[in-house]
Design a protein around this motif. Structure first.
Motif, PDB file in Angstrom:
ATOM      1  N   SER A  54       0.754  -1.271   0.079  1.00  0.00           N
ATOM      2  CA  SER A  54      -0.007   0.027   0.134  1.00  0.00           C
ATOM      3  C   SER A  54       0.922   1.348  -0.124  1.00  0.00           C
ATOM      4  CB  SER A  54      -0.855   0.064   1.333  1.00  0.00           C
ATOM      5  OG  SER A  54      -0.041   0.211   2.227  1.00  0.00           O
ATOM      6  N   GLN A  55       0.154   2.606  -0.029  1.00  0.00           N
ATOM      7  CA  GLN A  55       0.991   3.749  -0.004  1.00  0.00           C
ATOM      8  C   GLN A  55       1.392   3.681   1.446  1.00  0.00           C
ATOM      9  OE1 GLN A  55       1.320   5.895  -2.590  1.00  0.00           O
ATOM     10  NE2 GLN A  55       0.114   4.480  -3.832  1.00  0.00           N
ATOM     11  N   LEU A  56       1.107   3.146   2.653  1.00  0.00           N
ATOM     12  CA  LEU A  56       2.199   3.240   3.668  1.00  0.00           C
ATOM     13  C   LEU A  56       3.308   2.847   3.684  1.00  0.00           C
ATOM     14  CD1 LEU A  56       1.064   4.287   6.579  1.00  0.00           C
ATOM     15  CD2 LEU A  56       0.743   1.908   7.071  1.00  0.00           C
ATOM     16  N   GLN A  57       3.653   1.987   2.435  1.00  0.00           N
ATOM     17  CA  GLN A  57       5.095   1.526   2.601  1.00  0.00           C
ATOM     18  C   GLN A  57       6.285   2.655   2.321  1.00  0.00           C
ATOM     19  OE1 GLN A  57       6.046  -1.730   2.311  1.00  0.00           O
ATOM     20  NE2 GLN A  57       8.014  -1.479   1.275  1.00  0.00           N
ATOM     21  N   ARG A  58       5.775   3.420   1.751  1.00  0.00           N
ATOM     22  CA  ARG A  58       6.608   4.856   1.589  1.00  0.00           C
ATOM     23  C   ARG A  58       7.088   5.400   3.098  1.00  0.00           C
ATOM     24  NH1 ARG A  58       2.980   8.673  -1.907  1.00  0.00           N
ATOM     25  NH2 ARG A  58       4.971  10.110  -1.747  1.00  0.00           N
ATOM     26  N   PHE A  59       6.385   5.382   3.985  1.00  0.00           N
ATOM     27  CA  PHE A  59       6.535   5.903   5.266  1.00  0.00           C
ATOM     28  C   PHE A  59       6.907   4.881   6.587  1.00  0.00           C
ATOM     29  CE2 PHE A  59       3.281   8.151   2.908  1.00  0.00           C
ATOM     30  CZ  PHE A  59       4.079   9.245   2.534  1.00  0.00           C
ATOM     31  N   ALA A  60       6.490   3.549   6.425  1.00  0.00           N
ATOM     32  CA  ALA A  60       6.594   2.871   7.474  1.00  0.00           C
ATOM     33  C   ALA A  60       7.844   1.719   7.214  1.00  0.00           C
ATOM     34  CB  ALA A  60       5.155   2.151   7.805  1.00  0.00           C
ATOM     35  N   LYS A  61       8.980   2.104   7.583  1.00  0.00           N
ATOM     36  CA  LYS A  61       9.996   1.345   7.526  1.00  0.00           C
ATOM     37  C   LYS A  61      10.292   0.177   8.667  1.00  0.00           C
ATOM     38  CE  LYS A  61      10.629   3.689   3.608  1.00  0.00           C
ATOM     39  NZ  LYS A  61      10.728   3.095   2.514  1.00  0.00           N
ATOM     40  N   THR A  62       9.611   0.463   9.649  1.00  0.00           N
ATOM     41  CA  THR A  62       9.696  -0.403  10.695  1.00  0.00           C
ATOM     42  C   THR A  62       8.248  -0.758  11.543  1.00  0.00           C
ATOM     43  OG1 THR A  62       9.631   1.206  12.724  1.00  0.00           O
ATOM     44  CG2 THR A  62      11.763   0.518  11.662  1.00  0.00           C
ATOM     45  N   ASP A  63       8.042  -1.798  12.279  1.00  0.00           N
ATOM     46  CA  ASP A  63       6.744  -2.352  12.709  1.00  0.00           C
ATOM     47  C   ASP A  63       6.283  -1.339  13.651  1.00  0.00           C
ATOM     48  OD1 ASP A  63       4.747  -4.431  12.872  1.00  0.00           O
ATOM     49  OD2 ASP A  63       5.301  -4.568  14.719  1.00  0.00           O
ATOM     50  N   ALA A  64       6.907  -0.699  14.259  1.00  0.00           N
ATOM     51  CA  ALA A  64       6.716   0.386  15.379  1.00  0.00           C
ATOM     52  C   ALA A  64       6.157   1.596  14.609  1.00  0.00           C
ATOM     53  CB  ALA A  64       7.845   0.853  16.236  1.00  0.00           C
ATOM     54  N   ILE A  65       6.647   2.181  13.403  1.00  0.00           N
ATOM     55  CA  ILE A  65       6.263   3.145  12.670  1.00  0.00           C
ATOM     56  C   ILE A  65       4.817   2.787  12.048  1.00  0.00           C
ATOM     57  CG2 ILE A  65       6.710   4.710  10.706  1.00  0.00           C
ATOM     58  CD1 ILE A  65       9.657   4.428  11.352  1.00  0.00           C
ATOM     59  N   MET A  66       4.810   1.606  11.631  1.00  0.00           N
ATOM     60  CA  MET A  66       3.505   1.034  10.766  1.00  0.00           C
ATOM     61  C   MET A  66       2.267   1.226  11.868  1.00  0.00           C
ATOM     62  SD  MET A  66       2.386  -2.887   9.480  1.00  0.00           S
ATOM     63  CE  MET A  66       2.065  -2.873  11.012  1.00  0.00           C
ATOM     64  N   LYS A  67       2.718   0.535  13.160  1.00  0.00           N
ATOM     65  CA  LYS A  67       1.700   0.779  14.213  1.00  0.00           C
ATOM     66  C   LYS A  67       1.083   2.100  14.505  1.00  0.00           C
ATOM     67  CE  LYS A  67       2.783  -4.036  16.098  1.00  0.00           C
ATOM     68  NZ  LYS A  67       3.345  -4.751  17.017  1.00  0.00           N
ATOM     69  N   ARG A  68       2.229   3.146  14.588  1.00  0.00           N
ATOM     70  CA  ARG A  68       2.037   4.509  15.191  1.00  0.00           C
ATOM     71  C   ARG A  68       0.994   5.022  14.033  1.00  0.00           C
ATOM     72  NH1 ARG A  68       7.187   4.523  17.582  1.00  0.00           N
ATOM     73  NH2 ARG A  68       7.869   5.299  15.833  1.00  0.00           N
ATOM     74  N   LEU A  69       1.107   4.533  12.864  1.00  0.00           N
ATOM     75  CA  LEU A  69       0.379   5.440  11.587  1.00  0.00           C
ATOM     76  C   LEU A  69      -0.882   4.568  11.220  1.00  0.00           C
ATOM     77  CD1 LEU A  69       3.342   6.124   9.158  1.00  0.00           C
ATOM     78  CD2 LEU A  69       2.150   7.863  10.674  1.00  0.00           C
ATOM     79  N   TYR A  70      -1.147   3.557  11.743  1.00  0.00           N
ATOM     80  CA  TYR A  70      -2.129   2.489  11.601  1.00  0.00           C
ATOM     81  C   TYR A  70      -3.464   3.401  11.598  1.00  0.00           C
ATOM     82  CZ  TYR A  70      -5.006  -1.647  11.444  1.00  0.00           C
ATOM     83  OH  TYR A  70      -5.897  -2.498  11.075  1.00  0.00           O
ATOM     84  N   PHE A  71      -3.921   3.975  12.519  1.00  0.00           N
ATOM     85  CA  PHE A  71      -4.924   4.690  12.541  1.00  0.00           C
ATOM     86  C   PHE A  71      -4.814   6.213  12.537  1.00  0.00           C
ATOM     87  CE2 PHE A  71      -8.429   7.072  14.924  1.00  0.00           C
ATOM     88  CZ  PHE A  71      -9.676   6.158  14.242  1.00  0.00           C
ATOM     89  N   PRO A  72      -5.176   6.712  11.484  1.00  0.00           N
ATOM     90  CA  PRO A  72      -6.289   6.186  10.438  1.00  0.00           C
ATOM     91  C   PRO A  72      -5.662   5.816   9.062  1.00  0.00           C
ATOM     92  CG  PRO A  72      -6.384   8.553  10.092  1.00  0.00           C
ATOM     93  CD  PRO A  72      -5.055   8.358  11.222  1.00  0.00           C
ATOM     94  N   PHE A  73      -4.255   6.088   8.948  1.00  0.00           N
ATOM     95  CA  PHE A  73      -3.590   6.140   7.681  1.00  0.00           C
ATOM     96  C   PHE A  73      -3.465   4.508   7.307  1.00  0.00           C
ATOM     97  CE2 PHE A  73      -1.883   9.820   9.893  1.00  0.00           C
ATOM     98  CZ  PHE A  73      -2.457  10.812   8.714  1.00  0.00           C
ATOM     99  N   GLY A  74      -3.237   3.652   8.122  1.00  0.00           N
ATOM    100  CA  GLY A  74      -2.925   2.205   7.523  1.00  0.00           C
ATOM    101  C   GLY A  74      -4.352   1.737   7.173  1.00  0.00           C
TER     102      GLY A  74
END
Length: 382
Positions: A54-74
């Motif tokens: 998804s587009q989130l790939q461009r920003f979430a380079k770690t699991d921790a960052i992905m979880k912080r961006l999950y709501f609502p961006f993920g």
């Protein structure tokens, strides 16, 4: 029959990721769609797959960052992933896999590993438990919104598959599912492990270092015991856990499958202190012929044979309470019967859960549902 495989995210080496790899082996031409994929954080075999992110790939380079961006961006990013061109969408999910955009005509099959813990079991997260006042109110508002989104997305699933009957009961309750739910146990790739009859030197934990995994309990117990312990894994609680550990406890991560197999084969016993709906790592230990010391609730009741009168026909020793005292007592009891466990019996037990068994069942299930759907469509046309 055009098939797409969907998984929440490929950012760690866990049981759900192993199931996704097995889906790929069952349907090797099917592409994999996922929220984010970081090759160095998950199993190297995914490098051979056709992966769409998804587009989130461009920003979430770690699991921790992905979880912080999950709501609502993920959530938004996952919904924008489009698999409407496929006849069958095979989802491996605990949370956002079911949010993907599918065709109304597609057959959607959702293999549910566990409930979306933050939504349905928020008390299993330290961040929620430790929140107070305004922070708790914000948490509750977010969770209520997520629960609504999760429930609505689940209604698009045509067929659920679950890893245990207990998980099937949760799915029926949370998502109000009326259809029958197939239970297919997750696989362990027994070919990756081997029995070593050499001396055993340490106890072993393989786990993400998260609050609900209760690795802190193991550290406290082995601080008291003073026995050698190897802990393999990463997670948000890693620094906190490492800070509490004495010198008899060693931490490792990022191992190859050959290195992991060697460590499994050389352990005295595998320690499994958490509640899991299933749990593949105890079966990995079994595939190496090693017994398990486990908290006697959840998936281990399905996958393990507890010690009774004859340890030679058992694969695990259970403890009743998630306390340091109970775990210490279990380890001491294990020492008294350690020599009576039969590595070959334990290995043979694990083979009943082998990946080949899983792949055959998944292929059969998908083929059956596809043929049923085609027959129904033909009858409608007539």
């Amino acid at each position: 029959m055009r098939i797409a495989i969907v998984h929440d995210s490929l950012m760690c080496r866990g049981g759900a990721e192993q199931v996704t790899l097995s889906f790929h082996r069952a349907f090797p031409k099917a592409p994999i769609y996922t929220l984010c994929y970081q090759p160095e954080l998950t199993f190297p075999e995914f490098k051979q797959c056709d992966i769409h992110t998804s587009q989130l790939q461009r920003f979430a380079k770690t699991d921790a960052i992905m979880k912080r961006l999950y709501f609502p961006f993920g959530i938004i990013a996952m919904h924008q992933l489009d698999v409407t061109q496929y006849d069958i969408v095979l989802i491996s999910s605990t949370h956002c896999g079911k949010y993907i955009k599918v065709s109304k005509k597609a057959i959607v099959i959702n293999y549910s590993h566990a409930a979306f813990r933050l939504v349905w079991e928020p008390e299993s997260y330290a961040q929620y438990v430790n929140s107070r006042s305004i922070k708790r109110k914000v948490f509750d508002l977010v969770i209520a919104k997520l629960r609504s989104i999760d429930f609505k997305a689940a209604q698009r699933t045509d067929y659920f598959i679950c890893n245990t009957e207990r998980m099937a009961n949760q799915v029926r309750g949370y998502y109000k599912v009326k259809k029958s739910i197939e239970v297919i146990y997750p696989p362990v790739n027994t070919a990756n492990f081997y029995v070593d009859n050499g001396p055993k030197r340490y106890f072993l934990v393989v786990s993400r270092l998260e609050y609900y995994k209760r690795i802190d309990l193991v550290v406290e117990a082995f601080n008291q015991l003073g026995y050698s312990l190897v802990i393999i894994g990463k997670g948000v609680q890693a620094d906190e856990i490492k800070a509490k550990a004495n010198n008899n406890i060693i931490f490792k991560s990022g191992l190859s499958k050959e290195e992991l197999a060697e460590i499994y084969a050389g352990c005295r016993a595998f320690i499994f202190p958490q509640y899991e709906d299933y749990g593949i790592t105890p079966l990995e230990a079994n595939a190496a012929g090693r017994p398990v010391i486990a908290y006697g609730q959840g998936g281990v009741l399905t996958t393990q044979i507890p010690v009774s009168d004859n340890p030679a026909e058992a694969t695990a020793l259970f403890f009743e309470q998630q306390t340091v005292e109970d775990l210490v007592n279990a380890v001491i009891k294990f020492e008294q019967i350690e020599h009576r466990f039969d590595p070959n019996f334990i290995r043979n037990h694990a083979e009943a859960f082998d990946e080949d068994v899983f792949i055959n069942k998944i292929r059969q299930f998908v083929k059956e549902k596809y043929q049923q759907d085609r027959k129904q469509q033909t009858e409608i046309i007539r």
